[in-house]
Each structure stands twice: as C-alpha cells, then as structure tokens.
Scaffold this motif. Structure first.
Motif, PDB file in Angstrom:
ATOM      1  N   TYR A 175       0.730  -1.237  -0.110  1.00  0.00           N
ATOM      2  CA  TYR A 175       0.123  -0.104  -0.028  1.00  0.00           C
ATOM      3  C   TYR A 175       0.988   1.434  -0.016  1.00  0.00           C
ATOM      4  N   VAL A 176       1.875   1.328   0.772  1.00  0.00           N
ATOM      5  CA  VAL A 176       2.773   2.413   1.023  1.00  0.00           C
ATOM      6  C   VAL A 176       3.475   2.549  -0.401  1.00  0.00           C
ATOM      7  N   GLY A 177       3.957   1.280  -1.155  1.00  0.00           N
ATOM      8  CA  GLY A 177       4.503   1.676  -2.166  1.00  0.00           C
ATOM      9  C   GLY A 177       3.807   2.060  -3.257  1.00  0.00           C
ATOM     10  N   LEU A 178       2.314   1.659  -3.418  1.00  0.00           N
ATOM     11  CA  LEU A 178       1.554   2.349  -4.509  1.00  0.00           C
ATOM     12  C   LEU A 178       1.280   3.609  -4.157  1.00  0.00           C
ATOM     13  N   LEU A 179       0.753   4.008  -2.911  1.00  0.00           N
ATOM     14  CA  LEU A 179       0.501   5.612  -2.482  1.00  0.00           C
ATOM     15  C   LEU A 179       1.801   6.400  -2.607  1.00  0.00           C
ATOM     16  N   SER A 180       2.930   6.046  -2.594  1.00  0.00           N
ATOM     17  CA  SER A 180       4.127   6.890  -2.581  1.00  0.00           C
ATOM     18  C   SER A 180       4.200   7.261  -4.146  1.00  0.00           C
ATOM     19  N   VAL A 181       3.923   6.160  -5.035  1.00  0.00           N
ATOM     20  CA  VAL A 181       3.960   6.608  -6.376  1.00  0.00           C
ATOM     21  C   VAL A 181       3.032   7.835  -6.672  1.00  0.00           C
ATOM     22  N   ALA A 182       1.608   7.537  -6.142  1.00  0.00           N
ATOM     23  CA  ALA A 182       0.731   8.481  -6.278  1.00  0.00           C
ATOM     24  C   ALA A 182       1.149  10.041  -5.663  1.00  0.00           C
ATOM     25  N   ALA A 183       1.617   9.975  -4.601  1.00  0.00           N
ATOM     26  CA  ALA A 183       2.102  11.298  -3.814  1.00  0.00           C
ATOM     27  C   ALA A 183       3.211  11.757  -4.660  1.00  0.00           C
ATOM     28  N   ILE A 184       4.079  10.987  -5.326  1.00  0.00           N
ATOM     29  CA  ILE A 184       5.191  11.413  -6.141  1.00  0.00           C
ATOM     30  C   ILE A 184       4.823  12.354  -7.282  1.00  0.00           C
ATOM     31  N   ILE A 185       3.783  11.474  -8.043  1.00  0.00           N
ATOM     32  CA  ILE A 185       3.123  12.183  -9.109  1.00  0.00           C
ATOM     33  C   ILE A 185       2.364  13.308  -9.053  1.00  0.00           C
ATOM     34  N   LEU A 186       1.723  13.502  -7.778  1.00  0.00           N
ATOM     35  CA  LEU A 186       1.022  14.594  -7.610  1.00  0.00           C
ATOM     36  C   LEU A 186       1.938  15.709  -7.040  1.00  0.00           C
ATOM     37  N   SER A 187       2.854  15.378  -6.438  1.00  0.00           N
ATOM     38  CA  SER A 187       3.698  16.650  -5.671  1.00  0.00           C
ATOM     39  C   SER A 187       4.723  17.003  -6.861  1.00  0.00           C
ATOM     40  N   ALA A 188       4.791  16.279  -8.226  1.00  0.00           N
ATOM     41  CA  ALA A 188       5.674  16.821  -9.170  1.00  0.00           C
ATOM     42  C   ALA A 188       4.796  18.041  -9.804  1.00  0.00           C
TER      43      ALA A 188
END
Length: 256
Positions: A175-188
């Motif tokens: 879960y953390v791995g998938l959500l981290s990807v989402a957070a990185i994309i959003l923060s970009a």
C-alpha cells in the motif's frame, strides 16, 4: 509521544504530516511498525474469533474419532483402514481422514483432509498440501495424529498473531509503495520541492486512518474494508495534505 499523537492527527492535520515529512528519520520506521501492529491486531481478533467458533462447534466434538489414527511410515493409518468423516454440530462434513486420496469435488465444504501421505487444506477453491514425510521429527514407527494438533492457546496467542503480522506487514508495504507513487506524481505538479523521500513518509502516514477504521470493523463486526475504500481514503488524504502544504508554501513566500 509524538508518534502516538501523529496517529490521531493523521486524519487531517497538515502540520503533523509536514513535521513527519521534513523531520522524521528513524521515527518513520517506528511509526510504520506501530501502525502495522495496530492493523494486525484487528486481523488477529477477527481470525481468532472464527477459529474459536470453528474449534468449539466443529473440531472439538469430532476429535475423539481421531484418538486411534496414526501416521506410520509417512502415511495415515486408520482403525481397520476405514475412512473417517468429521462432522460439525449441524451434521456437515468439514474434514476427512483416509488412507486413500480425497476427491474434494465429491465432498463439498471440506476445510481440510488428512489423506494418504499428506495434509490438504481447502480455501476458495484452492488446495494447499504438505507431505507428512516433510515433518522431520515424526516417529517412523508410528505417531498419533492428534500429536500434530497445536494447543488452542498456542494458535490464538502465538500462531495467528505471528501470521497476521507478517501478512499485514507485506500488505502495508505494498500500500505504501503504491501510494508513494501517487504522492510523487501529485507533488511533481503541485509541489516539486517536496521530493520522493518526503512523499513516501506522507504516504506511510496516510494509511493510518483506513487502518484504524478497518481494525475497528474487524474487531467489532468481523468485516473487512474494501480495498477501493481504503485507496480512496488514503488517496484523498494525500491530495488534501500536499495541496495544503503547497498553499502554506505560497503564503510563506508572500509574507517573506
């Protein structure tokens, strides 16, 4: 104390997320372990309730039938070579002990079987087996089948919690791995200065609210939160937090 307070503040405190993202190092690991323990506790309670119910209503009343069953030379030996069906209080067969192999399709509703040279468990149409010869400390001259059954207290207080923690740990990491990807994309797009490491910490804390809700559901009514609800809650929090941090960054820049 900061870690515990962050668990409660994870439901929407941008300041708590900001503090963790920018200031936590080893605390992030400890936080993840604590949250995983909370999550696995709910799973343990739910599974323990189901196991105790199965043991009291099905397994315990049927165990006298197994007193004279042995495993000899790596194979099941029943009195007179007869098949033994274990039935629950409602009369349904939930297990079979036989010197032959079992055709599970002919015996619907089986939970497990001791068949010929192996033990087989059935769940959701799948079979999982292991051979008796793989149990290293069995007496080749003969061993009572009941000696393989763990004590109920050991299952409830040791086996189930250990298995639950391991499974939940793997799931939480995913879960953390998938959500981290989402957070990185959003923060970009919203806040490039945040960086990947901080996004991972935000994602890690964002799993806390659904974990707490899910734990309460499992403990109270033995229900599990659907994955999409889990993702919606955590994903919404990540968007809310990063957007809030970006607004704060803009305000700080205007007042500087």
């Amino acid at each position: 104390m900061e870690i515990i307070s962050t668990i409660f503040k994870s439901f929407g405190s941008i300041a708590a997320y900001r503090n963790a993202a920018y200031n936590w190092k080893w605390k992030a690991v400890l936080y993840f372990i604590i949250v995983t323990l909370i999550s696995s506790a709910g799973t343990s309670i739910m599974v323990s309730k189901a196991f105790e119910n199965f043991y009291e209503n099905s397994l315990k009343p049927a165990m006298p039938k197994l007193e004279n069953v042995e495993i000899k030379d790596g194979k099941i030996k029943t009195p007179g070579g007869t098949d033994i069906e274990l039935k629950s209080k409602d009369g349904k067969t939930f297990a079979v002990v036989t010197e032959k192999y079992v055709d599970a399709n002919k015996l619907g509703g089986l939970v497990f079987a001791f068949e010929n040279d192996r033990f087989t468990a059935y769940q959701n149409g799948r079979e999982t087996s292991f051979r008796f010869e793989d149990i290293g400390d069995l007496d080749p001259g003969g061993e009572k089948l009941l000696s393989l059954f763990p004590k109920v207290d050991e299952v409830i207080w040791a086996v189930i919690p250990a298995v639950a923690f391991t499974m939940v740990l793997i799931m939480n990491l995913m879960y953390v791995g998938l959500l981290s990807v989402a957070a990185i994309i959003l923060s970009a797009s919203l806040m490039p200065s945040l960086g990947a490491a901080r996004c991972i910490k935000i994602a890690m804390i964002s799993i806390t609210p659904p974990i707490i809700i899910n734990t309460l559901l499992m403990a109270a009514v033995s229900e599990v939160m659907p994955d999409y609800i889990y993702a919606l809650i955590s994903g919404g929090i990540i968007w809310f937090v990063i957007s809030g941090m970006r607004k704060q960054e803009i305000q700080d820049g205007e007042t500087a």
